[in-house]
Design a protein around this motif. Structure first.
Motif, PDB file in Angstrom:
ATOM      1  N   GLY A 109       0.815  -1.209   0.000  1.00  0.00           N
ATOM      2  CA  GLY A 109       0.000   0.000   0.000  1.00  0.00           C
ATOM      3  C   GLY A 109       0.848   1.258   0.000  1.00  0.00           C
ATOM      4  N   GLN A 110       1.952   1.259   0.773  1.00  0.00           N
ATOM      5  CA  GLN A 110       2.847   2.412   0.794  1.00  0.00           C
ATOM      6  C   GLN A 110       3.453   2.659  -0.590  1.00  0.00           C
ATOM      7  N   ILE A 111       3.840   1.574  -1.273  1.00  0.00           N
ATOM      8  CA  ILE A 111       4.430   1.713  -2.611  1.00  0.00           C
ATOM      9  C   ILE A 111       3.413   2.306  -3.587  1.00  0.00           C
ATOM     10  N   LEU A 112       2.161   1.827  -3.487  1.00  0.00           N
ATOM     11  CA  LEU A 112       1.121   2.261  -4.418  1.00  0.00           C
ATOM     12  C   LEU A 112       0.457   3.571  -3.999  1.00  0.00           C
ATOM     13  N   GLY A 113       0.763   4.030  -2.790  1.00  0.00           N
ATOM     14  CA  GLY A 113       0.096   5.228  -2.292  1.00  0.00           C
ATOM     15  C   GLY A 113      -1.340   4.963  -1.909  1.00  0.00           C
ATOM     16  N   LYS A 114      -1.630   3.740  -1.432  1.00  0.00           N
ATOM     17  CA  LYS A 114      -2.985   3.340  -1.072  1.00  0.00           C
ATOM     18  C   LYS A 114      -2.962   2.644   0.287  1.00  0.00           C
ATOM     19  N   SER A 115      -4.140   2.281   0.773  1.00  0.00           N
ATOM     20  CA  SER A 115      -4.230   1.574   2.046  1.00  0.00           C
ATOM     21  C   SER A 115      -3.840   0.113   1.857  1.00  0.00           C
ATOM     22  N   ALA A 116      -3.608  -0.575   2.998  1.00  0.00           N
ATOM     23  CA  ALA A 116      -3.289  -2.003   2.935  1.00  0.00           C
ATOM     24  C   ALA A 116      -4.455  -2.788   2.334  1.00  0.00           C
ATOM     25  N   ASP A 117      -5.682  -2.427   2.688  1.00  0.00           N
ATOM     26  CA  ASP A 117      -6.845  -3.123   2.146  1.00  0.00           C
ATOM     27  C   ASP A 117      -6.957  -2.926   0.639  1.00  0.00           C
ATOM     28  N   ALA A 118      -6.652  -1.719   0.190  1.00  0.00           N
ATOM     29  CA  ALA A 118      -6.694  -1.463  -1.258  1.00  0.00           C
ATOM     30  C   ALA A 118      -5.625  -2.277  -1.976  1.00  0.00           C
ATOM     31  N   GLY A 119      -4.439  -2.374  -1.367  1.00  0.00           N
ATOM     32  CA  GLY A 119      -3.378  -3.191  -1.954  1.00  0.00           C
ATOM     33  C   GLY A 119      -3.789  -4.647  -2.057  1.00  0.00           C
ATOM     34  N   LYS A 120      -4.479  -5.141  -1.031  1.00  0.00           N
ATOM     35  CA  LYS A 120      -4.951  -6.533  -1.033  1.00  0.00           C
ATOM     36  C   LYS A 120      -5.970  -6.749  -2.142  1.00  0.00           C
ATOM     37  N   MET A 121      -6.875  -5.795  -2.336  1.00  0.00           N
ATOM     38  CA  MET A 121      -7.885  -5.911  -3.380  1.00  0.00           C
ATOM     39  C   MET A 121      -7.245  -5.887  -4.765  1.00  0.00           C
ATOM     40  N   ILE A 122      -6.231  -5.043  -4.937  1.00  0.00           N
ATOM     41  CA  ILE A 122      -5.554  -4.960  -6.235  1.00  0.00           C
ATOM     42  C   ILE A 122      -4.838  -6.277  -6.549  1.00  0.00           C
ATOM     43  N   ALA A 123      -4.177  -6.846  -5.539  1.00  0.00           N
ATOM     44  CA  ALA A 123      -3.489  -8.129  -5.742  1.00  0.00           C
ATOM     45  C   ALA A 123      -4.487  -9.236  -6.069  1.00  0.00           C
ATOM     46  N   SER A 124      -5.627  -9.236  -5.393  1.00  0.00           N
ATOM     47  CA  SER A 124      -6.645 -10.244  -5.639  1.00  0.00           C
ATOM     48  C   SER A 124      -7.199 -10.128  -7.053  1.00  0.00           C
TER      49      SER A 124
END
Length: 283
Positions: free
Chosen positions: A135-150
């Motif tokens: 999320g830090q790399i993408l400039g988003k929250s951890a939950d948003a990072g999880k959704m993007i990976a999914s």
């Protein structure tokens, strides 16, 4: 600081290569990470390995986005180590070589993802980077990072299912070859995905062409000096190989077929790269 960085260099290079698919780009990313570290107060960095992973991820993300913005210039991608086998089935030795090529085939699939999806999937699934760091790399929250990976994982799985080679895939490839040799523009458009991507490895570098109309317009390059030819599998997907009259290899073509149309073509015509591949004999 230099010693600590060198201890991390191989890991960082591997991360960057898996994200970018290019050893040269990975080296550049790692070097840029070192330059950024040298300008930092390392006493303020609690977790150097995590900090470096984040920096490498951000630099790689920027590079992926710049590639997406200028696709017509080519991606600077390296030749992806084709494993070429006859289409009548691999021998045991060839099966081992094909197994070794799975990682290369995945790089091709990753090209279908957005930069954010590619970063999230590779860092989490291959290197167990936490979603908070992603999320830090993408400039988003951890939950948003999880959704993007999914979302990326679902795309990869769907693409791999649809792209499995079979009789229909071979028929699509044969239809493309027949239309190209005949110069039948309309027939070419019928077998090409509207967003098809053509990558050509030439002796002068990599050239990328996007779109069915552009690819079909240049399809006469598939005939040229062909004297002998045969169907092959390239990293396990439908392909085609041609030789000149003097017996020297002319080209290797890998086709990615999705939903009954050609979604991507990768052609190698660079003599040096052709010489680096263990090629079958003409049929």
């Amino acid at each position: 600081m230099a010693e600590t960085f060198e201890a991390q260099r191989d890991r960082l290079r591997t991360v960057a290569y898996r994200v970018l698919g290019s050893h040269a780009d990975a080296e550049d990313v790692v070097q840029e990470a070192w330059l950024r570290l040298s300008r930092q107060d390392t006493a303020a960095i609690d977790n150097l390995a995590g900090w470096l992973t984040t920096v490498v991820g951000r630099i790689s993300l920027d590079l992926l986005r710049s590639r997406q913005a200028r696709p017509e210039t080519g991606y600077g991608q390296e030749f992806p180590g084709f494993v070429v086998t006859p289409d009548d089935g691999p021998t045991p030795d060839e099966q081992v070589a094909l197994a070794d090529s799975v990682g290369l085939a995945l790089l091709v699939v990753l090209d279908t993802l957005t930069p954010s999806e590619r970063i999230a999937l590779v860092l989490h699934d291959m290197f167990a980077v936490s979603f908070s760091e992603i999320g830090q790399i993408l400039g988003k929250s951890a939950d948003a990072g999880k959704m993007i990976a999914s979302r990326a994982r679902r795309k990869v799985q769907a693409t791999q299912r649809r792209a499995r080679p079979g009789r229909e895939h071979q028929e699509v490839v044969q239809a493309f070859r027949a239309a190209a040799l005949a110069g039948d523009f309309e027939a070419l458009l019928r077998v090409l995905d509207p967003q098809v991507k053509l990558t050509v490895d030439t002796s002068d570098g990599v050239v990328v062409t996007l779109g069915a109309t552009a690819v079909a317009s240049g399809a006469r390059m598939f005939s040229g000096e062909v004297a002998r030819q045969r169907s092959v599998l390239v990293n396990g997907i439908p392909g085609h190989m041609s030789w000149r009259a003097d017996g020297t290899p002319l080209s290797v073509i890998a086709f990615t077929v999705t939903d009954g149309r050609i979604a991507a073509l990768h052609i190698v015509i660079d003599p040096a790269k052709l010489a680096s591949i263990r090629l079958p004999e003409p049929a």
